[in-house]
Design a protein around this motif. Structure first.
Motif, mmCIF file in Angstrom:
data_model
loop_
_atom_site.group_PDB
_atom_site.id
_atom_site.type_symbol
_atom_site.label_atom_id
_atom_site.label_comp_id
_atom_site.label_asym_id
_atom_site.label_seq_id
_atom_site.Cartn_x
_atom_site.Cartn_y
_atom_site.Cartn_z
ATOM 1 N N VAL A 156 51.175 74.941 -10.083
ATOM 2 C CA VAL A 156 50.550 74.786 -8.808
ATOM 3 C C VAL A 156 50.501 73.319 -8.517
ATOM 4 C CG1 VAL A 156 48.546 75.470 -7.376
ATOM 5 C CG2 VAL A 156 49.670 77.045 -9.070
ATOM 6 N N GLY A 157 49.841 72.686 -9.511
ATOM 7 C CA GLY A 157 49.439 71.339 -9.242
ATOM 8 C C GLY A 157 50.645 70.428 -8.885
ATOM 9 N N ALA A 158 51.746 70.740 -9.482
ATOM 10 C CA ALA A 158 53.051 69.675 -9.334
ATOM 11 C C ALA A 158 53.414 70.329 -8.009
ATOM 12 C CB ALA A 158 54.061 70.139 -10.298
ATOM 13 N N GLU A 159 53.487 71.681 -7.637
ATOM 14 C CA GLU A 159 53.986 72.006 -6.294
ATOM 15 C C GLU A 159 53.143 71.464 -5.086
ATOM 16 O OE1 GLU A 159 56.797 74.025 -5.301
ATOM 17 O OE2 GLU A 159 57.081 73.741 -7.251
ATOM 18 N N ALA A 180 51.345 68.802 -5.086
ATOM 19 C CA ALA A 180 51.605 67.225 -5.059
ATOM 20 C C ALA A 180 52.895 67.146 -4.274
ATOM 21 C CB ALA A 180 51.657 66.680 -6.437
ATOM 22 N N LYS A 181 54.001 67.802 -4.576
ATOM 23 C CA LYS A 181 55.319 67.649 -4.017
ATOM 24 C C LYS A 181 55.439 67.889 -2.497
ATOM 25 C CE LYS A 181 59.617 70.141 -3.868
ATOM 26 N NZ LYS A 181 60.464 71.315 -4.716
ATOM 27 N N ILE A 182 54.555 69.171 -2.216
ATOM 28 C CA ILE A 182 54.129 69.539 -0.629
ATOM 29 C C ILE A 182 53.525 68.231 -0.021
ATOM 30 C CG2 ILE A 182 53.254 70.910 0.827
ATOM 31 C CD1 ILE A 182 54.142 73.313 -1.088
ATOM 32 N N GLU A 183 52.354 67.929 -0.334
ATOM 33 C CA GLU A 183 51.737 66.934 0.003
ATOM 34 C C GLU A 183 52.359 65.568 0.118
ATOM 35 O OE1 GLU A 183 48.264 66.479 -2.387
ATOM 36 O OE2 GLU A 183 47.225 68.255 -1.588
ATOM 37 N N GLY A 184 53.205 65.013 -0.814
ATOM 38 C CA GLY A 184 54.096 64.235 -0.232
ATOM 39 C C GLY A 184 54.848 64.139 0.734
ATOM 40 N N GLN A 185 55.655 65.388 0.851
ATOM 41 C CA GLN A 185 56.534 65.864 1.746
ATOM 42 C C GLN A 185 55.797 65.774 3.132
ATOM 43 O OE1 GLN A 185 57.852 69.745 0.854
ATOM 44 N NE2 GLN A 185 59.794 68.967 -0.392
ATOM 45 N N MET A 186 54.704 66.322 3.344
ATOM 46 C CA MET A 186 53.716 66.080 4.511
ATOM 47 C C MET A 186 53.404 64.527 4.841
ATOM 48 S SD MET A 186 50.995 69.158 3.655
ATOM 49 C CE MET A 186 49.835 68.876 4.918
ATOM 50 N N GLU A 187 53.210 63.906 3.952
ATOM 51 C CA GLU A 187 52.986 62.273 4.301
ATOM 52 C C GLU A 187 54.148 61.965 4.973
ATOM 53 O OE1 GLU A 187 51.651 60.156 1.011
ATOM 54 O OE2 GLU A 187 50.130 61.784 0.599
ATOM 55 N N ARG A 188 55.244 62.063 4.214
ATOM 56 C CA ARG A 188 56.511 61.479 4.789
ATOM 57 C C ARG A 188 56.936 62.066 6.159
ATOM 58 N NH1 ARG A 188 58.010 62.382 -0.375
ATOM 59 N NH2 ARG A 188 59.096 64.070 -0.004
ATOM 60 N N LEU A 189 56.602 63.268 6.437
ATOM 61 C CA LEU A 189 56.798 63.825 7.924
ATOM 62 C C LEU A 189 55.723 63.318 8.818
ATOM 63 C CD1 LEU A 189 57.682 67.562 6.811
ATOM 64 C CD2 LEU A 189 59.179 65.640 7.478
ATOM 65 N N THR A 190 54.620 63.081 8.411
ATOM 66 C CA THR A 190 53.667 62.491 9.348
ATOM 67 C C THR A 190 53.946 61.158 9.745
ATOM 68 O OG1 THR A 190 51.943 63.875 8.304
ATOM 69 C CG2 THR A 190 50.947 61.938 9.741
#
Length: 116
Positions: A65-68, A70-80
């Motif tokens: 869950v932690g890795a998933e 972090a991965k999703i939060e990184g994608q959200m930052e790039r999309l923002t």
């Protein structure tokens, strides 16, 4: 628990393989009501449900869950960041058009000076 009993199977040696027709639908024939609700559970169905539940538990336990997250939060930052760039796109496009028109006027004036 429910106790289940079964009658022994006896093969009829005189059976010719034909199937008797059931009673015709008429007013004098009482139709048995159809069964409603869930079908009775059988051992193979219960075994299948157990195996599906085991696979689901294994899949959920295997998820990091932690890795998933972090991965999703990184994608959200790039999309923002991409969305922020798109917010200023119209103004940037207008500035680019103005710059192009100015450069074109200056080029045409210089070309006319050289030719004329």
């Amino acid at each position: 628990m429910t106790e289940v009993t079964a009658e022994p199977y006896e093969e009829d040696a005189e059976w010719d393989g034909s199937i008797d027709d059931g009673p015709a639908d008429s007013d004098d024939v009482v139709n048995a009501p159809k069964r409603r609700g869930r079908a009775p559970l059988t051992l193979p169905a219960l075994a299948g449900a157990f195996e599906r539940a085991k696979r689901r538990v294994e899949r959920l336990e295997a998820t990091d869950v932690g890795a998933e997250r972090a991965k999703i939060e990184g994608q959200m930052e790039r999309l923002t960041e991409r969305l922020a760039k798109l917010d200023g796109h119209e103004a940037e496009l207008k500035d680019a058009h103005t710059e192009r028109e100015t450069a074109e006027r200056e080029f045409r004036a210089a070309l006319a000076a050289v030719q004329g």
